[in-house]
Design a protein around this motif. Structure first.
Motif, PDB file in Angstrom:
ATOM      1  N   VAL A   1       0.854  -1.179   0.000  1.00 22.98           N
ATOM      2  CA  VAL A   1       0.000   0.000   0.000  1.00 22.98           C
ATOM      3  C   VAL A   1       0.892   1.232   0.000  1.00 22.98           C
ATOM      4  N   GLU A   2       0.690   2.096  -1.000  1.00 26.98           N
ATOM      5  CA  GLU A   2       1.449   3.337  -1.122  1.00 26.98           C
ATOM      6  C   GLU A   2       0.494   4.477  -1.446  1.00 26.98           C
ATOM      7  N   ASP A   3       0.539   5.529  -0.656  1.00 30.07           N
ATOM      8  CA  ASP A   3      -0.272   6.729  -0.912  1.00 30.07           C
ATOM      9  C   ASP A   3      -1.740   6.394  -1.126  1.00 30.07           C
ATOM     10  N   GLY A   4      -2.278   5.500  -0.286  1.00 29.45           N
ATOM     11  CA  GLY A   4      -3.696   5.171  -0.345  1.00 29.45           C
ATOM     12  C   GLY A   4      -4.086   4.279  -1.500  1.00 29.45           C
ATOM     13  N   ALA A   5      -3.113   3.598  -2.109  1.00 32.48           N
ATOM     14  CA  ALA A   5      -3.403   2.715  -3.247  1.00 32.48           C
ATOM     15  C   ALA A   5      -2.735   1.360  -3.055  1.00 32.48           C
ATOM     16  N   ILE A   6      -3.378   0.313  -3.581  1.00 32.60           N
ATOM     17  CA  ILE A   6      -2.761  -1.013  -3.657  1.00 32.60           C
ATOM     18  C   ILE A   6      -1.834  -1.006  -4.860  1.00 32.60           C
ATOM     19  N   VAL A   7      -0.579  -1.361  -4.655  1.00 34.24           N
ATOM     20  CA  VAL A   7       0.420  -1.290  -5.721  1.00 34.24           C
ATOM     21  C   VAL A   7       1.044  -2.659  -5.930  1.00 34.24           C
ATOM     22  N   CYS A   8       1.054  -3.096  -7.181  1.00 34.04           N
ATOM     23  CA  CYS A   8       1.711  -4.354  -7.543  1.00 34.04           C
ATOM     24  C   CYS A   8       3.206  -4.108  -7.698  1.00 34.04           C
ATOM     25  N   THR A   9       4.015  -4.914  -6.995  1.00 32.60           N
ATOM     26  CA  THR A   9       5.468  -4.800  -7.048  1.00 32.60           C
ATOM     27  C   THR A   9       6.021  -5.828  -8.045  1.00 32.60           C
ATOM     28  N   PRO A  10       7.335  -5.831  -8.271  1.00 39.65           N
ATOM     29  CA  PRO A  10       7.909  -6.838  -9.180  1.00 39.65           C
ATOM     30  C   PRO A  10       7.626  -8.276  -8.765  1.00 39.65           C
ATOM     31  N   LYS A  11       7.287  -8.502  -7.484  1.00 43.48           N
ATOM     32  CA  LYS A  11       6.952  -9.852  -7.021  1.00 43.48           C
ATOM     33  C   LYS A  11       5.446 -10.102  -7.036  1.00 43.48           C
ATOM     34  N   GLY A  12       4.693  -9.159  -7.518  1.00 43.43           N
ATOM     35  CA  GLY A  12       3.242  -9.264  -7.467  1.00 43.43           C
ATOM     36  C   GLY A  12       2.682 -10.331  -8.381  1.00 43.43           C
TER      37      GLY A  12
ATOM     38  N   ALA B   1       2.541  -1.811 -18.711  1.00 41.38           N
ATOM     39  CA  ALA B   1       2.164  -2.657 -17.575  1.00 41.38           C
ATOM     40  C   ALA B   1       1.021  -3.607 -17.922  1.00 41.38           C
ATOM     41  N   ASN B   2       1.079  -4.778 -17.301  1.00 37.24           N
ATOM     42  CA  ASN B   2       0.089  -5.843 -17.519  1.00 37.24           C
ATOM     43  C   ASN B   2      -0.377  -6.358 -16.158  1.00 37.24           C
ATOM     44  N   ASN B   3      -1.699  -6.430 -15.969  1.00 36.80           N
ATOM     45  CA  ASN B   3      -2.298  -6.972 -14.757  1.00 36.80           C
ATOM     46  C   ASN B   3      -3.647  -7.541 -15.165  1.00 36.80           C
TER      47      ASN B   3
ATOM     48  N   SER C   1     -20.179 -17.159  -8.898  1.00 33.43           N
ATOM     49  CA  SER C   1     -19.737 -16.452  -7.698  1.00 33.43           C
ATOM     50  C   SER C   1     -18.264 -16.754  -7.486  1.00 33.43           C
ATOM     51  N   GLY C   2     -17.644 -15.989  -6.592  1.00 31.53           N
ATOM     52  CA  GLY C   2     -16.259 -16.260  -6.269  1.00 31.53           C
ATOM     53  C   GLY C   2     -15.572 -15.048  -5.679  1.00 31.53           C
ATOM     54  N   GLN C   3     -14.279 -15.184  -5.468  1.00 29.64           N
ATOM     55  CA  GLN C   3     -13.477 -14.095  -4.932  1.00 29.64           C
ATOM     56  C   GLN C   3     -13.076 -13.143  -6.055  1.00 29.64           C
ATOM     57  N   ILE C   4     -12.656 -11.966  -5.651  1.00 29.69           N
ATOM     58  CA  ILE C   4     -12.127 -10.973  -6.577  1.00 29.69           C
ATOM     59  C   ILE C   4     -10.615 -10.973  -6.429  1.00 29.69           C
ATOM     60  N   ALA C   5      -9.895 -10.849  -7.534  1.00 33.53           N
ATOM     61  CA  ALA C   5      -8.438 -10.941  -7.465  1.00 33.53           C
ATOM     62  C   ALA C   5      -7.794  -9.931  -8.408  1.00 33.53           C
ATOM     63  N   PHE C   6      -6.639  -9.433  -7.993  1.00 30.47           N
ATOM     64  CA  PHE C   6      -5.755  -8.706  -8.892  1.00 30.47           C
ATOM     65  C   PHE C   6      -4.702  -9.692  -9.364  1.00 30.47           C
ATOM     66  N   CYS C   7      -4.471  -9.732 -10.665  1.00 28.15           N
ATOM     67  CA  CYS C   7      -3.637 -10.779 -11.275  1.00 28.15           C
ATOM     68  C   CYS C   7      -2.368 -10.148 -11.835  1.00 28.15           C
ATOM     69  N   GLY C   8      -1.354 -10.034 -10.993  1.00 29.39           N
ATOM     70  CA  GLY C   8      -0.147  -9.323 -11.359  1.00 29.39           C
ATOM     71  C   GLY C   8       0.825 -10.133 -12.193  1.00 29.39           C
ATOM     72  N   HIS C   9       1.656  -9.392 -12.928  1.00 30.88           N
ATOM     73  CA  HIS C   9       2.743  -9.995 -13.699  1.00 30.88           C
ATOM     74  C   HIS C   9       4.062  -9.309 -13.375  1.00 30.88           C
ATOM     75  N   GLY C  10       4.111  -8.687 -12.183  1.00 25.43           N
ATOM     76  CA  GLY C  10       5.339  -8.020 -11.769  1.00 25.43           C
ATOM     77  C   GLY C  10       5.468  -6.583 -12.239  1.00 25.43           C
ATOM     78  N   ASP C  11       4.502  -6.077 -12.976  1.00 23.82           N
ATOM     79  CA  ASP C  11       4.539  -4.690 -13.447  1.00 23.82           C
ATOM     80  C   ASP C  11       3.832  -3.798 -12.435  1.00 23.82           C
ATOM     81  N   LYS C  12       4.288  -2.550 -12.337  1.00 21.44           N
ATOM     82  CA  LYS C  12       3.686  -1.632 -11.378  1.00 21.44           C
ATOM     83  C   LYS C  12       2.345  -1.132 -11.885  1.00 21.44           C
ATOM     84  N   VAL C  13       1.293  -1.495 -11.165  1.00 16.85           N
ATOM     85  CA  VAL C  13      -0.062  -1.019 -11.421  1.00 16.85           C
ATOM     86  C   VAL C  13      -0.653  -0.646 -10.065  1.00 16.85           C
ATOM     87  N   SER C  14      -1.350   0.479 -10.002  1.00 19.49           N
ATOM     88  CA  SER C  14      -1.914   0.959  -8.745  1.00 19.49           C
ATOM     89  C   SER C  14      -3.431   0.929  -8.793  1.00 19.49           C
TER      90      SER C  14
END
Length: 413
Positions: free
Chosen positions: A41-52, A76-78, A179-192
């Motif tokens: 979490v950075e500046d009030g946002a969820i941020v994907c890191t290179p390990k995301g 960026a790709n997410n 139905s199901g969970q919600i997910a952010f699907c990272g590829h290591g690129d920075k997306v906020s």
């Protein structure tokens, strides 16, 4: 009983209104309510890191509008996973809505269903609404039964019917889910991501039809005025857009929710769904005679129920055990009861829908005789509950798991 079957079918008629209240899925401070790896979490946002990789919600959702803002870095790709079961690749075990800087040079040869906003590998999105990398975008995803829509910066860019996609992509597991969970699907690129909110609505109900049949609401309006909310439960049992939501964390001495009114003979109809994700546990297989067979099955442990006439023994279970919902555990486990009694309170079949989806249930109690219908299946029929009290309130019971109730109607018979 046929008239009750017709009534239950009638409740499936579409008659829903646009929901009004949204709730935050991200508190802007930390990742409470989410789990995964490589996000901060950075500046009030969820941020994907290179390990995301995958960051998934702790809760399941069915009918909803998901609102969020996102900002891409160049190239960026997410992705946004919906109807995700919590395991595997969200693009296939669930469904993935592409989040991508598709203006980048390396993406010029993409296939149509790979551009931003596409339902990945299935439905291509319209182009032109995505703002340049570095700017915030506003996106809404509507998931309502058979319909999936994506709006980007005020424009609808994607629309699909899951029933049609299920026929076209028969081997895709995720498109079969509702139905199901919600997910952010990272590829290591920075997306906020920021301002992540969800607006849920209950299943449609034929309100005019159930009123005409003599039913009165127990979940109508914007509050829990028909129920006793104990001190310590105020923020845990809530009403949101006609849904009675329990988060599983009440601190009250009496954590269950009891109706203010007592009832004798009645017919109760209601919808319910698991919003929680349980832990894996071994649970017994129950035979038609009400006895355990000696076999066990690993299930996701989730447990709740409906107390009848103020009595914990006469609880109609809502749970994820192999035997299915509708069982009256207190009577089945009472070895002093006659064999016929214990067999009768054992469900004829497991009629529960997949975890997270809405189930429609009818409970009919006349004297000491109980019948339960679950998703148009008669699972308990004319079972005897010896010595059940003649009158008492109805209770929404729980065992610490988050659960939703909606369209709760009762008729005194």
């Amino acid at each position: 009983m046929k008239s009750h079957l017709l009534l239950l079918s009638a409740m499936a008629t579409m008659a829903s209104a646009e929901p009004l209240e949204s709730l935050p899925l991200f508190n802007g401070k930390d990742l409470t309510g989410w789990n995964g790896e490589g996000y901060v979490v950075e500046d009030g946002a969820i941020v994907c890191t290179p390990k995301g990789r995958i960051l998934k919600s702790d809760s399941r959702f069915a009918n909803y509008a998901l609102d969020l803002e996102f900002k891409l870095t160049a190239g960026a790709n997410n992705g946004l996973g919906i109807h995700y079961p919590g395991h595997g690749d969200p693009a296939y075990t669930g469904m993935e809505i592409q989040i991508l800087d598709d203006a980048a040079e390396e993406y010029q040869d993409l296939r149509p269903y790979q551009f931003h906003g596409s339902l990945y590998n299935m439905v291509p999105a319209k182009k032109g609404a995505l703002r340049p990398a570095g700017e915030w975008n506003i996106q809404r995803v509507i998931v309502n039964g058979d319909d999936v829509k994506v709006e980007l910066n005020g424009q609808q860019i994607t629309a699909g019917k899951l029933s049609e996609l299920q026929q076209k992509f028969a081997d895709h597991a995720g498109v079969k889910r509702r139905s199901g969970q919600i997910a952010f699907c990272g590829h290591g690129d920075k997306v906020s991501f920021r301002n992540v909110r969800i607006t849920e609505w209950p299943p449609a109900a034929n309100v005019a039809g159930v009123r005409a049949a003599g039913f009165e609401p127990l979940s109508e309006g914007k509050d829990l005025s028909a129920w006793k909310v104990e001190p310590g439960s105020e923020d845990h049992w809530t009403m949101v857009n006609g849904i009675i939501k329990y988060d599983g964390r009440s601190t009250a001495e009496v954590k269950d929710l009891w109706s203010k009114k007592s009832y004798k003979d009645f017919t109760l109809v209601f919808d319910w769904r698991w919003s929680d994700v349980g832990k894996k546990m071994e649970r017994p297989v129950i035979g038609a005679d009400g006895n355990e067979t000696g076999e066990t099955v690993e299930v996701e442990e989730l447990d709740s129920g409906i107390y009848l006439r103020g009595n914990s023994k006469s609880q109609v279970n809502l749970w994820n055990w192999p035997v299915g919902s509708g069982e009256v555990y207190g009577y089945r486990m009472d070895k002093k009861q006659a064999a016929a009694v214990r067999a009768a309170v054992t469900p004829k079949k497991k009629a529960d829908k997949p975890l997270g989806e809405w189930n429609r249930t009818m409970i009919i109690l006349k004297g000491d005789r109980l019948s339960v219908m679950l998703n148009d299946e008669m699972v308990i029929e004319n079972a005897q509950l010896p010595e059940i009290p003649a009158e008492g309130p109805i209770g929404l019971q729980h065992h610490g798991h988050a659960i939703d109730f909606a369209n709760v109607w009762i008729r005194e018979d």
